[in-house]
Design a protein around this motif. Structure first.
Motif, PDB file in Angstrom:
ATOM      1  N   TRP A 672       0.841  -1.189   0.000  1.00 56.20           N
ATOM      2  CA  TRP A 672       0.000   0.000   0.000  1.00 56.20           C
ATOM      3  C   TRP A 672       0.879   1.242   0.000  1.00 56.20           C
ATOM      4  O   TRP A 672       1.779   1.362   0.822  1.00 56.20           O
ATOM      5  N   GLU A 673       0.588   2.153  -0.913  1.00 57.92           N
ATOM      6  CA  GLU A 673       1.280   3.438  -0.926  1.00 57.92           C
ATOM      7  C   GLU A 673       0.667   4.324   0.158  1.00 57.92           C
ATOM      8  O   GLU A 673      -0.557   4.298   0.393  1.00 57.92           O
ATOM      9  N   ASP A 676      -2.284   6.608  -0.828  1.00 60.84           N
ATOM     10  CA  ASP A 676      -3.526   5.856  -1.039  1.00 60.84           C
ATOM     11  C   ASP A 676      -4.221   5.591   0.295  1.00 60.84           C
ATOM     12  O   ASP A 676      -5.437   5.740   0.422  1.00 60.84           O
ATOM     13  N   TYR A 718      -8.188  12.693  -6.169  1.00 62.78           N
ATOM     14  CA  TYR A 718      -7.469  11.418  -6.069  1.00 62.78           C
ATOM     15  C   TYR A 718      -7.314  10.752  -7.430  1.00 62.78           C
ATOM     16  O   TYR A 718      -6.231  10.326  -7.830  1.00 62.78           O
ATOM     17  N   VAL A 722      -3.639   9.879  -9.361  1.00 65.26           N
ATOM     18  CA  VAL A 722      -3.079   8.535  -9.567  1.00 65.26           C
ATOM     19  C   VAL A 722      -3.326   7.964 -10.960  1.00 65.26           C
ATOM     20  O   VAL A 722      -2.936   6.837 -11.253  1.00 65.26           O
ATOM     21  N   SER A 735      -1.349  -0.712  -5.795  1.00 64.59           N
ATOM     22  CA  SER A 735      -1.886  -0.049  -4.609  1.00 64.59           C
ATOM     23  C   SER A 735      -2.989   0.936  -4.963  1.00 64.59           C
ATOM     24  O   SER A 735      -4.063   0.951  -4.354  1.00 64.59           O
ATOM     25  N   CYS A 736      -2.750   1.754  -5.979  1.00 63.79           N
ATOM     26  CA  CYS A 736      -3.791   2.748  -6.295  1.00 63.79           C
ATOM     27  C   CYS A 736      -4.974   2.139  -7.023  1.00 63.79           C
ATOM     28  O   CYS A 736      -6.115   2.577  -6.837  1.00 63.79           O
ATOM     29  N   THR A 739      -7.020   0.751  -4.401  1.00 61.65           N
ATOM     30  CA  THR A 739      -7.675   1.852  -3.682  1.00 61.65           C
ATOM     31  C   THR A 739      -8.869   2.393  -4.475  1.00 61.65           C
ATOM     32  O   THR A 739      -9.943   2.625  -3.919  1.00 61.65           O
ATOM     33  N   ASP A 846       3.111  11.455  -7.186  1.00 52.50           N
ATOM     34  CA  ASP A 846       1.839  11.587  -7.897  1.00 52.50           C
ATOM     35  C   ASP A 846       1.563  13.039  -8.281  1.00 52.50           C
ATOM     36  O   ASP A 846       1.042  13.329  -9.360  1.00 52.50           O
TER      37      ASP A 846
END
Length: 861
Positions: A672-673, A676, A718, A722, A735-736, A739, A846
């Motif tokens: 996970w970033e 995120d 968001y 991303v 990760s994104c 998310t 990002d």
RNA sequence: GGGCAGUUAGCUCAGUUGGUAGAGCGCCACCCUUACAAGGUGGAUGUCGGGGGUUCGAGCCCCUCACUGCCCACCA
């Protein structure tokens, strides 16, 4: 069924535009077929959420107000269902009663005549406009009822189709109509139970009477209307004296019905008259003069005539002073015949009195008034002196007059035999019951309180109409075939429903009907509120199925309009109290009105209504629902088409954003970033906040939060941040993408209670497969425990907050320079606080990708 | 006559326990940007109905007045 799409479908596989019209049909059918909204009768009371849906009056008119309030309830129903409740959400049709009778009368140009025999072969076509100019055709009661049923059946179909189209999550197996056998049974049982408890009684007394509909009505159905009237000053004489005095009245036509004269006990002008007899002009009728502190010395001349019956105070005086009754206005509103010089019409000059009255008899109120004023204006009519009894020209005034809410002429008090439910003696209990119910909004309880406190008549439940639930009573007849009303014969519970006009009482035979020493059936039907006040019990099948009753009653929620607090809410509370000493529901939610641009309530009678079908075609059901969801409970809403456009725009955005999210590929990873997670943290807050709002019926506030998050945080920030990372195919991309998908999955469920069609559509692309192909509307409401488990959630959303702030600042900078947002910048200076500098590294990649800034120069703020 | 709501940008409305006035629409400017032109980014716009008070500080609390809508009462 919607075409199924593989996970991570390329964008071009997903349809470019959302076709709301076909989606609405498709999903309505799907929900019905999959029994998505079915109530489970086997679950215990604690897991149920029961809604006492208002049965709309099916009178042929569908307007946008119906959509408005029913959608608001549906949102609550959907939320409760997703929160794990077994939702009992029925639909009923209030089809009996005057609105239907009126509609049938005008549609077929007929009138009911109960004296006519039934014609089984009656075929009626809808007459032309020309034919409608002829006199209306009269038909039997049974034929008339058949026509009513034919008309309401058609109307019910139209209502049902509208309600399905706007996506009400009703369990249609629970449909009822207030005239059907089941409802007639419950209503009639209600009467039997109240009879047994001595809470109903019949009495022959002056009642509120509508002369056009020719029926009694209840206090709750009254309406005040401001009318132009005039004070007429009329001279009265005093018996055995040369005295005279002048009364002021707005109803001079009631002079022949005069039964007394009264003044305030402290009024020195009239003190000497008290106890003497007054002599009326024209009719020379001696009447007692008495004192009453109900008289206002300031009003009129301070002395007035009491008649049978001008208003409720007259009725009061009639009872209090034990006066005779000289009722002259008949049920049709015309003056009936009377013999002056004989009781109850004594006269000191019977011949003149009769001569005068003969000019009044047969006239309606308006004509009689004109005539009597004409007579009073004649010289020599004054009891004292030689002038006219009308001492001066009528003085015009505006005053409020009581009307039946659906009526066209003022109500009269006419003595008739009616059935009543005792309410006055239960006032304090009725007030206490209201405190056991949560009112939304709370201040609406004041309306219930003021109505209850001021109630001054018991509930008249008998109506002299045709299309209604019959009062289940027969009466014994004496040897002269006269009914013995005190000897009522009641049916047994298992006989219900009955029609005393065609069914025979126990231990009698049909040949004894209307015969000496036989029986006769009650002709009257119930006030429609008598049936609709049983709506919770109609649904719970009290008293026929105690297990079902116990699982449904008392209900959780009564949604309704605030204009019927004094009728539907009040009577429902009364019935629950009288039958079982309970409150009918835990909550009552009062919806506001749709008002036109001039802030007048939209109603059919005002001709300012809007038909929903064209709006549904133009904007789609979800957009219309969005509009309804924007209004808080209790608050009136101005009709404004701009809001539909906003709703449609939201639907489109949701569609497009979802297409993007679901077309992103991701690899297996549990990485996970940080940014995120920060975004998810903000989403988590939204989930908690909206739950709290929706639990307290604040659907509008919840929607506003969800919407704000969706636009500002999700799509505008968001997703933009991303967008490029998502395509990289690495761990950070995974990760994104996860998310995005999780966010969408949550947002769709949050939106689904408002926008059920678009959300189901998107859900069907992919998410339904993860959960055994279930409808989104059967999914659990998002929760911290389920949706965020296994995710290492941070304690705050500060990183996302910073990203949002910087992204916006850079966009602003570019717009200021008239640059495209895609334009590259060599350098951009950021002023950051110490805490911001500490987390900037998580935001940088990002932000840089999304803004195309080659180098950020960070300086302390 | 009594009561309940409301009065915030041109329009429709939000404003949690008092802490620098908000959204959407509309308007203006800019941007054809690979989810979306049925779009995006930004901007202008307010004596928060009037007056008084409490407070360091009031759209929010208190008093008062006005207007709008509704509920209830009066109904001679």
């Amino acid at each position: 069924m919607s075409k199924s799409i593989a996970p991570n479908a390329p964008l071009d596989l997903l349809p470019k535009h959302f076709d709301s019209k076909t989606a609405e049909t498709r999903w309505s059918e799907y929900w019905e077929q999959k029994e998505v909204y079915n109530f489970d009768f086997d679950k215990p009371r604690s897991s149920n959420f029961c809604i006492d849906t208002p049965p709309p009056t099916v009178s042929g008119s569908l307007h946008i107000g119906h959509v408005f309030s029913y959608v608001q309830t549906d949102i609550i129903a959907r939320f409760q269902r997703m929160s794990g409740k077994n939702v009992f959400y029925p639909m009923g049709w209030d089809d009996n009663g005057l609105p239907t009778e009126r509609r049938v009368q005008s549609l077929y140009h007929v009138r009911c005549d109960p004296a006519l025999p039934y014609d089984p072969n009656l075929e009626l076509e809808i007459p032309s406009a020309k034919e409608k100019k002829d006199r209306a055709r009269t038909i039997s009661r049974k034929n008339f009822i058949e026509l009513c049923q034919r008309v309401t059946l058609e109307d019910e179909k139209a209502f049902m189709s509208l309600f399905r189209r706007i996506g009400l999550s009703v369990d249609w197996r629970l449909e009822y109509a207030t005239i059907n056998d089941h409802c007639r049974r419950i209503a009639q049982y209600s009467f039997l139970d109240l009879f047994e408890k001595s809470e109903v009684y019949q009495v022959e007394a002056p009642c509120l009477w509508d002369v056009d509909f020719q029926t009694a009505v209840a206090q709750a159905e009254l309406e005040d209307r401001e009318l132009e009237g005039a004070f007429h000053h009329i001279q009265f004489g005093v018996r055995d004296s040369k005295d005279q005095f002048v009364i002021a009245t707005t109803r001079p036509e009631l002079l022949p019905s005069c039964i007394g004269v009264t003044a305030h006990p402290d009024d020195s002008r009239y003190k000497g008259l008290i106890g003497k007899e007054a002599i009326s002009p024209l009719f020379s009728c001696p009447v007692p003069i008495f004192a009453s502190d109900r008289v206002d010395p300031e009003k009129g001349t301070g002395i007035l005539m009491v008649c049978s019956f001008g208003d409720q105070t007259d009725v009061h005086w009639w009872k209090e002073q034990k006066l005779v009754s000289r009722q002259l206005i008949g049920k049709t509103g015309r003056f009936e015949g009377a013999a002056f010089g004989e009781e109850p019409f004594p006269s000191l000059d019977a011949e003149t009195a009769q001569n005068h009255y003969d000019q009044i008899a047969g006239k309606n109120v308006k004509q009689a008034r004109q005539k009597i004023v004409e007579l009073l204006s004649q010289e020599g009519t004054a009891p004292v002196g030689k002038g006219p009894a009308l001492t001066k020209a009528p003085q015009k005034i505006n005053h409020s007059v009581k009307f039946y809410e659906k009526g066209e002429r003022p109500l009269e008090f006419i003595s008739t035999r009616q059935w009543f439910v005792s309410l006055l003696k239960h006032k304090s209990k009725m007030l206490a019951q209201a405190d056991q119910i949560n009112w939304h909004p709370d201040y609406m309880k004041a309306r219930y309180r003021s109505w209850t406190e001021n109630l001054n008549l018991d509930w008249c439940i008998s109506r002299q109409r045709y299309f209604g639930v019959p009062i289940p009573v027969w009466y014994k007849l004496d040897a002269q075939a006269k009914p013995l009303f005190e000897q009522a014969i009641l049916p047994a519970l298992d006989q219900l429903p009955i029609d005393p006009m065609t069914d025979c009482p126990p231990s009698y035979s049909e040949s004894q009907r209307d015969q000496p020493n036989g029986f006769t059936g009650e002709m009257d039907v119930f006030d429609t509120w008598f049936t609709s006040s049983m709506s919770p019990q109609i649904s719970s099948h009290w008293p026929l199925d105690s297990k079902r009753h116990e699982r449904i009653f008392p209900m959780d929620l009564r949604p309704q309009g605030h204009e019927i607090i004094r009728t539907w809410a009040f009577y429902t509370i009364a019935k629950a109290l009288l039958h079982e000493e309970k409150v009918p529901w835990k909550n009552i939610a009062l919806s506001g009105w749709i008002v036109d641009p001039h802030r007048k309530k939209m109603s059919k009678s005002k001709g300012n209504t809007i038909t929903p079908s064209s709006l549904l075609d133009d904007y789609g059901a979800d957009a219309i629902r969005y509009w309804a969801a924007n209004a808080r409970l209790g608050a009136d809403t101005a009709y404004d088409e701009k809001v539909f456009k906003v709703g449609r725009r939201l639907v489109t955005k949701l569609y497009n954003a979802s297409r993007f999210v679901l077309s992103q590929k991701s690899i297996e990873s549990d990485h996970w970033e940080s940014l995120d997670l920060s975004f998810l943290c903000r989403l988590k807050d939204l989930v908690s906040k909206t739950r709290v709002e929706l639990e307290s019926f604040n659907y509008a506030q919840a929607l506003s939060e969800i919407e704000k998050f969706f636009w500002n945080s999700f799509t505008d920030t968001y997703l933009e941040l991303v967008k490029l990372r998502a395509k990289k195919g690495d761990k950070a991309a995974s990760s994104c993408v996860r998310t995005l998908r999780l966010s969408l999955k949550i947002l769709l469920r949050l939106f689904s209670v408002y926008l059920p069609f678009i959300c189901e559509e998107i859900w069907s692309w992919e998410f339904n497969k993860e959960n055994g192909r279930r409808s989104i509307h059967q999914m659990p409401w998002p929760s911290l425990a389920n949706d965020f488990k296994d995710i290492p959630m941070p304690s705050s959303d500060s990183q996302f907050e910073l990203a949002l702030k910087l992204f916006s600042a850079i966009n602003k900078h570019k717009t200021g320079l008239s640059l495209s947002l895609m334009a590259e910048l060599d350098e951009f200076e950021l002023k950051l606080s110490e805490s911001e500098r500490a987390i900037f590294q998580f935001v940088l990649p990002d932000l840089q990708a999304a803004t195309k800034v080659k180098e950020f120069k960070v300086v302390p703020a």
